[in-house]
Each structure stands twice: as C-alpha cells, then as structure tokens.
Design a protein around this motif. Sequence first.
Motif, PDB file in Angstrom:
ATOM      1  N   THR A 125       0.875  -1.244  -0.089  1.00 25.29           N
ATOM      2  CA  THR A 125       0.004  -0.098  -0.043  1.00 25.29           C
ATOM      3  C   THR A 125       0.895   1.144   0.211  1.00 25.29           C
ATOM      4  OG1 THR A 125      -1.889  -0.912   1.024  1.00 25.29           O
ATOM      5  CG2 THR A 125      -1.731   1.286   1.246  1.00 25.29           C
ATOM      6  N   VAL A 126       1.970   1.329   0.689  1.00 25.09           N
ATOM      7  CA  VAL A 126       2.632   2.375   0.877  1.00 25.09           C
ATOM      8  C   VAL A 126       3.452   2.696  -0.279  1.00 25.09           C
ATOM      9  CG1 VAL A 126       4.827   3.248   2.191  1.00 25.09           C
ATOM     10  CG2 VAL A 126       3.298   2.396   3.434  1.00 25.09           C
ATOM     11  N   LEU A 127       4.056   1.487  -1.205  1.00 30.27           N
ATOM     12  CA  LEU A 127       4.605   1.606  -2.476  1.00 30.27           C
ATOM     13  C   LEU A 127       3.740   2.161  -3.603  1.00 30.27           C
ATOM     14  CD1 LEU A 127       6.815  -1.870  -2.758  1.00 30.27           C
ATOM     15  CD2 LEU A 127       7.440   0.494  -2.470  1.00 30.27           C
ATOM     16  N   ILE A 128       2.550   1.548  -3.410  1.00 33.81           N
ATOM     17  CA  ILE A 128       1.659   1.995  -4.579  1.00 33.81           C
ATOM     18  C   ILE A 128       1.141   3.590  -4.301  1.00 33.81           C
ATOM     19  CG2 ILE A 128      -0.748   1.688  -5.366  1.00 33.81           C
ATOM     20  CD1 ILE A 128      -0.752  -1.190  -4.703  1.00 33.81           C
ATOM     21  N   GLU A 129       1.027   3.904  -3.416  1.00 39.27           N
ATOM     22  CA  GLU A 129       0.734   5.226  -2.965  1.00 39.27           C
ATOM     23  C   GLU A 129       1.955   6.307  -3.045  1.00 39.27           C
ATOM     24  OE1 GLU A 129      -1.843   7.442  -1.853  1.00 39.27           O
ATOM     25  OE2 GLU A 129      -3.422   5.884  -1.756  1.00 39.27           O
ATOM     26  N   PHE A 130       3.070   5.740  -3.156  1.00 39.63           N
ATOM     27  CA  PHE A 130       4.328   6.609  -3.449  1.00 39.63           C
ATOM     28  C   PHE A 130       4.703   6.640  -4.773  1.00 39.63           C
ATOM     29  CE2 PHE A 130       8.924   7.037  -3.714  1.00 39.63           C
ATOM     30  CZ  PHE A 130       8.962   8.350  -3.102  1.00 39.63           C
ATOM     31  N   ILE A 131       4.422   5.585  -5.543  1.00 41.32           N
ATOM     32  CA  ILE A 131       4.797   5.340  -7.036  1.00 41.32           C
ATOM     33  C   ILE A 131       3.722   5.626  -8.072  1.00 41.32           C
ATOM     34  CG2 ILE A 131       5.753   3.656  -8.834  1.00 41.32           C
ATOM     35  CD1 ILE A 131       7.250   2.278  -6.352  1.00 41.32           C
ATOM     36  N   TRP A 132       2.323   5.432  -7.732  1.00 41.20           N
ATOM     37  CA  TRP A 132       1.278   5.339  -8.507  1.00 41.20           C
ATOM     38  C   TRP A 132       0.543   6.797  -8.134  1.00 41.20           C
ATOM     39  CZ3 TRP A 132      -1.491  -0.134  -8.546  1.00 41.20           C
ATOM     40  CH2 TRP A 132      -0.649  -0.939  -9.151  1.00 41.20           C
ATOM     41  N   SER A 133      -0.255   7.103  -9.322  1.00 47.00           N
ATOM     42  CA  SER A 133      -1.212   8.178  -9.079  1.00 47.00           C
ATOM     43  C   SER A 133      -2.334   7.591  -8.719  1.00 47.00           C
ATOM     44  CB  SER A 133      -1.202   9.063 -10.269  1.00 47.00           C
ATOM     45  OG  SER A 133      -1.999   8.311 -11.172  1.00 47.00           O
ATOM     46  N   LYS A 134      -3.379   8.482  -8.063  1.00 53.74           N
ATOM     47  CA  LYS A 134      -4.545   8.168  -7.493  1.00 53.74           C
ATOM     48  C   LYS A 134      -5.339   7.586  -8.680  1.00 53.74           C
ATOM     49  CE  LYS A 134      -5.046   9.195  -3.177  1.00 53.74           C
ATOM     50  NZ  LYS A 134      -5.260   8.233  -1.982  1.00 53.74           N
ATOM     51  N   GLN A 135      -5.074   8.193  -9.887  1.00 51.50           N
ATOM     52  CA  GLN A 135      -5.794   7.670 -11.203  1.00 51.50           C
ATOM     53  C   GLN A 135      -5.271   6.275 -11.610  1.00 51.50           C
ATOM     54  OE1 GLN A 135      -4.470  10.762 -10.804  1.00 51.50           O
ATOM     55  NE2 GLN A 135      -6.039  12.269 -11.165  1.00 51.50           N
ATOM     56  N   ARG A 136      -3.985   5.861 -11.501  1.00 52.03           N
ATOM     57  CA  ARG A 136      -3.505   4.831 -11.523  1.00 52.03           C
ATOM     58  C   ARG A 136      -4.287   3.544 -10.786  1.00 52.03           C
ATOM     59  NH1 ARG A 136      -2.328   1.473 -15.849  1.00 52.03           N
ATOM     60  NH2 ARG A 136      -0.906  -0.212 -15.170  1.00 52.03           N
ATOM     61  N   ILE A 137      -4.226   3.969  -9.482  1.00 50.66           N
ATOM     62  CA  ILE A 137      -4.749   3.192  -8.497  1.00 50.66           C
ATOM     63  C   ILE A 137      -6.095   2.809  -8.714  1.00 50.66           C
ATOM     64  CG2 ILE A 137      -5.223   2.855  -5.890  1.00 50.66           C
ATOM     65  CD1 ILE A 137      -2.871   4.717  -5.362  1.00 50.66           C
ATOM     66  N   MET A 138      -6.915   3.661  -8.999  1.00 51.72           N
ATOM     67  CA  MET A 138      -8.240   3.519  -9.422  1.00 51.72           C
ATOM     68  C   MET A 138      -8.542   2.636 -10.557  1.00 51.72           C
ATOM     69  SD  MET A 138     -11.590   3.793  -8.492  1.00 51.72           S
ATOM     70  CE  MET A 138     -11.702   5.013  -7.307  1.00 51.72           C
ATOM     71  N   GLU A 139      -7.700   2.884 -11.607  1.00 51.90           N
ATOM     72  CA  GLU A 139      -7.789   2.109 -12.884  1.00 51.90           C
ATOM     73  C   GLU A 139      -7.686   0.741 -12.620  1.00 51.90           C
ATOM     74  OE1 GLU A 139      -6.475   3.454 -17.076  1.00 51.90           O
ATOM     75  OE2 GLU A 139      -4.554   2.711 -16.211  1.00 51.90           O
ATOM     76  N   VAL A 140      -6.381   0.475 -11.992  1.00 50.93           N
ATOM     77  CA  VAL A 140      -5.947  -0.958 -11.588  1.00 50.93           C
ATOM     78  C   VAL A 140      -7.023  -1.760 -10.840  1.00 50.93           C
ATOM     79  CG1 VAL A 140      -4.398  -2.493 -10.543  1.00 50.93           C
ATOM     80  CG2 VAL A 140      -3.530  -0.566 -11.938  1.00 50.93           C
ATOM     81  N   TYR A 141      -7.692  -0.792  -9.673  1.00 50.99           N
ATOM     82  CA  TYR A 141      -8.652  -1.455  -8.871  1.00 50.99           C
ATOM     83  C   TYR A 141      -9.830  -1.754  -9.851  1.00 50.99           C
ATOM     84  CZ  TYR A 141     -12.370  -1.395  -5.433  1.00 50.99           C
ATOM     85  OH  TYR A 141     -13.610  -1.600  -4.574  1.00 50.99           O
ATOM     86  N   LEU A 142     -10.458  -0.786 -10.695  1.00 56.34           N
ATOM     87  CA  LEU A 142     -11.476  -1.258 -11.299  1.00 56.34           C
ATOM     88  C   LEU A 142     -11.453  -2.223 -12.409  1.00 56.34           C
ATOM     89  CD1 LEU A 142     -13.246   2.544 -11.688  1.00 56.34           C
ATOM     90  CD2 LEU A 142     -13.939   0.461 -10.304  1.00 56.34           C
ATOM     91  N   ASN A 143     -10.103  -2.532 -12.805  1.00 53.75           N
ATOM     92  CA  ASN A 143      -9.889  -3.734 -13.796  1.00 53.75           C
ATOM     93  C   ASN A 143      -9.398  -4.924 -12.943  1.00 53.75           C
ATOM     94  OD1 ASN A 143      -9.656  -2.844 -16.569  1.00 53.75           O
ATOM     95  ND2 ASN A 143      -8.713  -1.097 -15.834  1.00 53.75           N
ATOM     96  N   SER A 144      -9.202  -5.081 -11.968  1.00 53.30           N
ATOM     97  CA  SER A 144      -8.752  -6.184 -11.276  1.00 53.30           C
ATOM     98  C   SER A 144      -9.647  -6.782 -10.210  1.00 53.30           C
ATOM     99  CB  SER A 144      -7.379  -5.902 -10.774  1.00 53.30           C
ATOM    100  OG  SER A 144      -7.198  -5.074  -9.459  1.00 53.30           O
ATOM    101  N   ILE A 145     -10.556  -6.044  -9.674  1.00 54.16           N
ATOM    102  CA  ILE A 145     -11.257  -6.459  -8.529  1.00 54.16           C
ATOM    103  C   ILE A 145     -12.285  -7.447  -9.259  1.00 54.16           C
ATOM    104  CG2 ILE A 145     -13.366  -4.771  -8.821  1.00 54.16           C
ATOM    105  CD1 ILE A 145     -13.110  -4.574  -5.762  1.00 54.16           C
ATOM    106  N   GLU A 146     -12.528  -8.426  -8.177  1.00 47.47           N
ATOM    107  CA  GLU A 146     -13.630  -9.368  -8.494  1.00 47.47           C
ATOM    108  C   GLU A 146     -15.116  -8.851  -8.431  1.00 47.47           C
ATOM    109  OE1 GLU A 146     -14.315 -14.329  -7.142  1.00 47.47           O
ATOM    110  OE2 GLU A 146     -13.848 -12.691  -5.615  1.00 47.47           O
ATOM    111  N   MET A 147     -15.837  -8.969  -9.357  1.00 51.83           N
ATOM    112  CA  MET A 147     -17.315  -8.503  -9.639  1.00 51.83           C
ATOM    113  C   MET A 147     -18.310  -9.548  -9.947  1.00 51.83           C
ATOM    114  SD  MET A 147     -16.392  -4.895 -11.594  1.00 51.83           S
ATOM    115  CE  MET A 147     -15.697  -3.620 -10.794  1.00 51.83           C
ATOM    116  N   GLY A 148     -17.868 -10.676  -9.688  1.00 52.39           N
ATOM    117  CA  GLY A 148     -18.772 -11.855 -10.064  1.00 52.39           C
ATOM    118  C   GLY A 148     -18.211 -13.076 -10.060  1.00 52.39           C
ATOM    119  N   ASP A 149     -18.812 -14.151 -10.178  1.00 52.98           N
ATOM    120  CA  ASP A 149     -18.290 -15.681 -10.190  1.00 52.98           C
ATOM    121  C   ASP A 149     -17.391 -15.755 -11.374  1.00 52.98           C
ATOM    122  OD1 ASP A 149     -17.530 -18.125  -9.603  1.00 52.98           O
ATOM    123  OD2 ASP A 149     -19.374 -19.101 -10.435  1.00 52.98           O
ATOM    124  N   GLY A 150     -16.091 -15.641 -11.258  1.00 53.56           N
ATOM    125  CA  GLY A 150     -15.273 -15.771 -12.494  1.00 53.56           C
ATOM    126  C   GLY A 150     -15.278 -14.540 -13.538  1.00 53.56           C
TER     127      GLY A 150
END
Length: 232
Positions: A125-150
């Motif tokens: 979490t510390v690394l991500i906040e230091f190296i990534w922008s908030k936009q990149r964090i949100m982009e990765v989050y919305l692309n990788s989070i589980e949103m249903g079965d499979g």
Amino acid sequence: MVVAFFASTILSVVVLRFVPVVVTPLMLIRCAEQHSEGKPLKLKHHWVSIEKMSPSMPVAVMASEDQRFLKHHGFDYKAIEQAAMKNLEGKRKLGGSTITQQTAKNVFLWPGRSWVRKGLEAYFTVLIEFIWSKQRIMEVYLNSIEMGDGIYGVEAVAREHFDCHAAELSRSNCALIAATLPNPRKFSSKNPSNYMVKRKYAIMKQMKFIPAFPREGQDVDPKTVDGGIYKK
C-alpha cells in the motif's frame, strides 16, 4: 534475500505503473478452486483504461468503499477507528480497508487474514501510494477487482451483466456494481435481490456528495460531484 525481495517488489510496482495487469493471484486461485470442484473454468477479464469507463464508476466505488480515497495516503485511520469501535460493539465484523489496500491485496497478494499477509498488504500500500497516481490506483482497482463468479473488472461485468461496455454503464448500473463489492460471489448485479436494490439507492444518494473523479494531472474540483452530473 532481503535485497532481492525489496528490489523485486519495487520493480514490479514500477512496471505495473505503466503496464496493464493481465492476471492476479486471486484469478489463479479461483481457477484452481473451479478445477478442484470439477467446474468448468471461467475467467472473464478485459482491461480498459479509466478513460473508457463510465465517469460514475469510480464515484460509485468511492461512495461505497472509500469516501476519502482522494484525501488519504493509503490508510484511512478514521475509518479504521470507526470499524474497530463497531466490531467491539456488535457481532458483525466491519473492515476499514481503503481502495489502495484492496488494490495491493488484489494485485500482489492472496486472500486471508494472517498477520504476514496484512503486513505485506501495508508494505505494498505504501509503495503504490508513493509510485502510482490516484488515477492509476483507481484504474487498476476497477480492472482487477472480483465483480462476480469468474468475472474481474468493470469491462467484464459490463459485458456479462449489462450487455454493454464499461463506458456505457449508467449511473444506476455503477451503483449496483459497487453494491455487490463486499461479496461479489454472493451478491449479483445481474439478478439483484431487494437488499442489493436498497444498497444501490443508498450508494446513489452518497454519490451526490463525492467529488467528480479527476483525470490524470487534474486536481479535485470540490464544486462538482458524481462525474460532474450534479452541481452543489
């Protein structure tokens, strides 16, 4: 070994600042579970940039999961304190994880509640906040989070549950997807229960007070909320 650990983890975070996350440990774990249970393998995942998502999608997950995402630096101590107090008062366990912490867990780690995993989660979490922008964090989050079965990521759930692309999701669709995130394998955005519908409307109300999510290089505009749809 210590030098190799820090070098490899820092390098991986730097690389994923620019490269799409194609697969995560959780995706592989779910596939292994499907195989062991004799089920057909299901892994729906389509990476899209945040510019190709509905502007209401990041607003919806902030309203549901982490309302101070744009203000904190990875850890929301107020939310942690509130969750701790609630857990002491009742039987239901509440979490205080931020979107950054969830991204760290989803992309680099495995599910679980051990102290080792929580320690690694804090480190990433510390690394991500230091190296990534908030936009990149949100982009990765919305692309990788589980949103249903499979189903992983907003583009995949848009195609599977709403027969559209992520950019075409309505404000209501985004709120419904966000409503399932505490347990997307139990709650469905395709066939929502009455409880999910109530959660959706509650999130839509909260969205009216969330700042419009800024594009890369932009500052937060406190005068706009919910993707600029509403004006204070």
